[in-house]
Design a protein around this motif. Structure first.
Motif, PDB file in Angstrom:
ATOM      1  N   ALA A 168     -38.148  35.297  56.168  1.00 54.54           N
ATOM      2  CA  ALA A 168     -38.945  36.323  56.841  1.00 54.54           C
ATOM      3  C   ALA A 168     -38.460  37.729  56.525  1.00 54.54           C
ATOM      4  CB  ALA A 168     -38.905  36.089  58.352  1.00 54.54           C
ATOM      5  N   LYS A 169     -37.247  37.857  56.005  1.00 60.67           N
ATOM      6  CA  LYS A 169     -36.670  39.178  55.752  1.00 60.67           C
ATOM      7  C   LYS A 169     -36.855  39.629  54.307  1.00 60.67           C
ATOM      8  CE  LYS A 169     -34.642  39.088  59.885  1.00 60.67           C
ATOM      9  NZ  LYS A 169     -34.976  40.011  60.970  1.00 60.67           N
TER      10      LYS A 169
ATOM     11  N   ASN B 296     -44.552  31.776  52.886  1.00 61.33           N
ATOM     12  CA  ASN B 296     -44.125  32.927  52.077  1.00 61.33           C
ATOM     13  C   ASN B 296     -44.363  32.658  50.584  1.00 61.33           C
ATOM     14  OD1 ASN B 296     -42.567  34.729  54.184  1.00 61.33           O
ATOM     15  ND2 ASN B 296     -41.862  32.644  54.528  1.00 61.33           N
TER      16      ASN B 296
ATOM     17  N   SER C  73     -37.927  33.170  65.964  1.00 60.98           N
ATOM     18  CA  SER C  73     -37.143  34.193  65.272  1.00 60.98           C
ATOM     19  C   SER C  73     -36.491  35.125  66.279  1.00 60.98           C
ATOM     20  CB  SER C  73     -38.061  34.992  64.337  1.00 60.98           C
ATOM     21  OG  SER C  73     -37.368  36.046  63.714  1.00 60.98           O
TER      22      SER C  73
ATOM     23  N   LYS D 290     -47.977  39.017  60.708  1.00 66.10           N
ATOM     24  CA  LYS D 290     -47.701  37.574  60.763  1.00 66.10           C
ATOM     25  C   LYS D 290     -46.885  37.232  62.009  1.00 66.10           C
ATOM     26  CE  LYS D 290     -46.100  35.640  57.021  1.00 66.10           C
ATOM     27  NZ  LYS D 290     -45.371  35.469  55.742  1.00 66.10           N
ATOM     28  N   ARG D 291     -45.903  38.072  62.312  1.00 63.91           N
ATOM     29  CA  ARG D 291     -45.060  37.820  63.484  1.00 63.91           C
ATOM     30  C   ARG D 291     -45.885  37.931  64.770  1.00 63.91           C
ATOM     31  NH1 ARG D 291     -39.344  38.212  64.301  1.00 63.91           N
ATOM     32  NH2 ARG D 291     -38.832  38.484  66.497  1.00 63.91           N
TER      33      ARG D 291
ATOM     34  N   ASP E 206     -33.863  46.231  61.169  1.00 62.66           N
ATOM     35  CA  ASP E 206     -34.793  45.324  60.477  1.00 62.66           C
ATOM     36  C   ASP E 206     -35.954  46.097  59.872  1.00 62.66           C
ATOM     37  OD1 ASP E 206     -33.574  42.745  60.956  1.00 62.66           O
ATOM     38  OD2 ASP E 206     -34.123  42.981  63.054  1.00 62.66           O
TER      39      ASP E 206
ATOM     40  N   GLU F 288     -45.569  41.406  57.305  1.00 64.83           N
ATOM     41  CA  GLU F 288     -44.674  40.552  58.089  1.00 64.83           C
ATOM     42  C   GLU F 288     -44.830  40.812  59.590  1.00 64.83           C
ATOM     43  OE1 GLU F 288     -42.893  38.071  56.949  1.00 64.83           O
ATOM     44  OE2 GLU F 288     -43.612  38.508  54.929  1.00 64.83           O
TER      45      GLU F 288
ATOM     46  N   SER G 211     -34.359  29.772  55.726  1.00 57.66           N
ATOM     47  CA  SER G 211     -35.577  30.043  56.497  1.00 57.66           C
ATOM     48  C   SER G 211     -35.494  31.393  57.200  1.00 57.66           C
ATOM     49  CB  SER G 211     -35.812  28.920  57.503  1.00 57.66           C
ATOM     50  OG  SER G 211     -37.000  29.130  58.218  1.00 57.66           O
ATOM     51  N   TRP G 212     -34.303  31.744  57.718  1.00 57.40           N
ATOM     52  CA  TRP G 212     -34.108  33.040  58.369  1.00 57.40           C
ATOM     53  C   TRP G 212     -34.332  34.171  57.371  1.00 57.40           C
ATOM     54  CZ3 TRP G 212     -31.098  37.360  57.824  1.00 57.40           C
ATOM     55  CH2 TRP G 212     -31.018  38.210  58.904  1.00 57.40           C
TER      56      TRP G 212
END
Length: 522
Positions: free
Chosen positions: A296-297, A326, A163, A419-420, A170, A416, A292-293
């Protein structure tokens, strides 16, 4: 409302001294400023309602009605005593003790140097952030990312494999809801139904009318902004989409308009997922990669179906697969349900659940909302009065789910972020392991090809050596594809201090952050 400076000067020196002392008491971390959390705790001692606190504490307790005349005329202010604060002594004692308490021992080590309550960075592997730097949970996450997580990501090129780097936008972005489904399942109509009005760029029809990704968000006026402009806008969290190239950005736009719902939530409308013969037509950009991008958002995904479009095409399967990890964000909407009668609806619901069970690959039952989400009245000729009541209840449940999104936004940000951080750690272990397996002098090309070919076995070694959960590992095929463009020999070796910094952040810094600051949406 602004108060002219003249009346303030009429406060006596004794009153000014009292107010200064109170300011120091309310300033829990002694950094010379009061956060919203500090102010809320302190003013709660006045025992006044929020409405009264929005006016003036002293005037309200003195029995004066707050009017513009009183604020303009300062003749009465010098006669007003400082307000009464119940429990002020106990409050002051508690705040003073919070500034002087030392950190507890960690893993049996001696207590560290005394810190203020907001000096919550406990890692010894990096320098501590000054207390003045952090004023909220989101602000704290920004600092943690810049100081502890981003260096780890940059060292092992996490941005190239998993990512892009995060930006301040963000963290500050409003919660996002993405709508996915085949064409003509009512995605655009659904957004219009919630907004109760059109938005710029909205097109509706039985044919595929939405041919682009459209972000519907709050703005000062109604306008559409092209994708290339959005991607370079510093205040918007879409800079990472530039990696998908100009072909995608030409199919991406932002629709802005002033609306109270958009002040809380941003919607993402998407092109219809292809099915049947249309799947043979290749898109000019990586559709699944874009989804997919966004995975995460976004805070919620709505998969829309209608009774006549229950099949899940190959592209739709790939899209749902890209949402892996997710699952808690996925909701299913069976739209246009008033087009079939009650008996048919039961069969449609069963068929949909059977199809989803094969694709989602989870034992848990996904939540399915049934209804007709548009501005037209429900067709009672088909569904009858019982169906109409069901649709109303289902719509209320879905709206409640959407309304709760902003309340959960802060928790989602933390979720998130964690997770990141875990993904970045595993990525660092993988990259450093591959580096260690490379020869020092000769045979590097053959060794690299062998590692790439046997990448799944290398993942297993990393999992075993560092006792990592198998479910947290990334997609092998994706890594294999990216690794082909790199020289593994140039990767970094494992840096234990960076890993320790990430571990400390997860074990100490984030829990302390949650303890010291409240959720701003509560």
């Amino acid at each position: 409302m602004e108060i002219a400076p003249a009346p303030i000067a009429l406060c006596s020196k004794e009153q000014q001294k009292v107010y200064q002392e109170w300011f120091e008491l309310a300033d829990s971390d002694g950094d010379g400023r009061i956060t919203g959390n500090d102010a809320t705790k302190f003013f709660s001692l006045s025992k006044l309602s929020r409405q009264e606190l929005k006016q003036l504490v002293s005037l309200a307790q003195a029995g004066h009605e707050i009017t513009s005349e009183i604020l303009k005329n300062g003749v009465h202010l010098e006669n007003i005593e400082p307000p009464t604060m119940e429990g002020l002594d106990a409050f002051g004692t508690k705040n003073k003790s919070s500034r002087t308490n030392s950190e507890p021992a960690v893993n049996g080590s001696a207590p560290s140097q005394t810190l203020s309550a907001s000096s919550w960075f406990s890692s010894k592997s990096t320098k501590k952030t000054p207390s003045t730097a952090v004023t909220s949970i989101i602000d704290g996450l920004k600092r943690l990312y810049q100081e502890k997580l981003k260096p780890l990501e940059a060292t092992y090129r996490f941005n190239d494999f998993v990512s892009p780097f995060l930006t301040n936008s963000d963290f500050d972005a409003k919660p996002m809801v993405m709508l996915l489904g085949q064409y003509s399942t009512g995605k655009t109509t659904f957004i219009k139904h919630l907004l109760r009005c059109d938005y710029p760029g909205a097109h509706i029809g039985p044919e595929p009318t939405t041919d682009r990704f459209v972000v519907v968000m709050s703005g000062p006026d109604e306008r559409s902004i092209p994708g290339n402009t959005i991607a370079v806008h510093a205040d918007m969290p879409f800079s990472g989409l530039t990696s998908f190239g100009g072909a995608f950005l030409s199919k991406f736009e932002c629709s802005q308009m002033p609306h109270p719902l958009l002040d809380q939530i941003t919607f993402v409308d998407t092109p219809g997922v292809l099915s049947g013969e249309k799947q043979r037509t290749q898109r000019s950009y990586d559709f699944t990669g874009v989804i997919s991008w966004f995975a995460a958002k976004c805070d919620l995904f709505l998969l829309l179906f209608d009774p006549h479009k229950l099949d899940i095409s190959d592209e739709f399967k790939r899209v749902i697969a890209s949402l892996r990890g997710n699952d808690d964000k996925i909701r299913v909407v069976l739209n246009k349900a008033d087009q079939v009668d009650t008996q048919q609806l039961m069969g449609v619901y069963g068929a949909l659940m059977w199809s989803l069970g094969k694709v989602l690959n989870t034992p848990e039952v996904v939540r399915v909302y049934i209804g007709s989400f548009n501005d037209k009245p429900v067709n009672e000729d088909f569904v009858g009065p019982i169906g109409r009541v069901l649709f109303e209840k289902e719509q209320d449940d879905l709206l409640t789910d959407l309304i709760n999104i902003p309340k959960k936004a802060c928790d989602r940000r933390i979720n998130e972020f964690v997770k990141r951080a875990r993904a970045a750690k595993i990525h660092a272990y993988i990259i450093s392991h591959l580096k260690k397996e490379m020869p020092t002098m000769i045979g590097k090309a053959k060794a690299q090809q062998r590692l790439i070919d046997n990448l799944e076995d290398e993942f297993t070694k990393v999992q075993r050596d560092f006792h990592l959960p198998a479910g947290d590992f990334p997609n092998v095929e994706h890594y294999r594809e990216v690794l082909n463009g790199y020289s593994i020999d140039k990767f970094e070796k494992l840096k234990p201090k960076m890993i320790q910094a990430a571990d400390d952040m997860l074990a100490y810094d984030i829990p302390d952050l949650l303890k010291n600051f409240r959720n701003p949406y509560e």
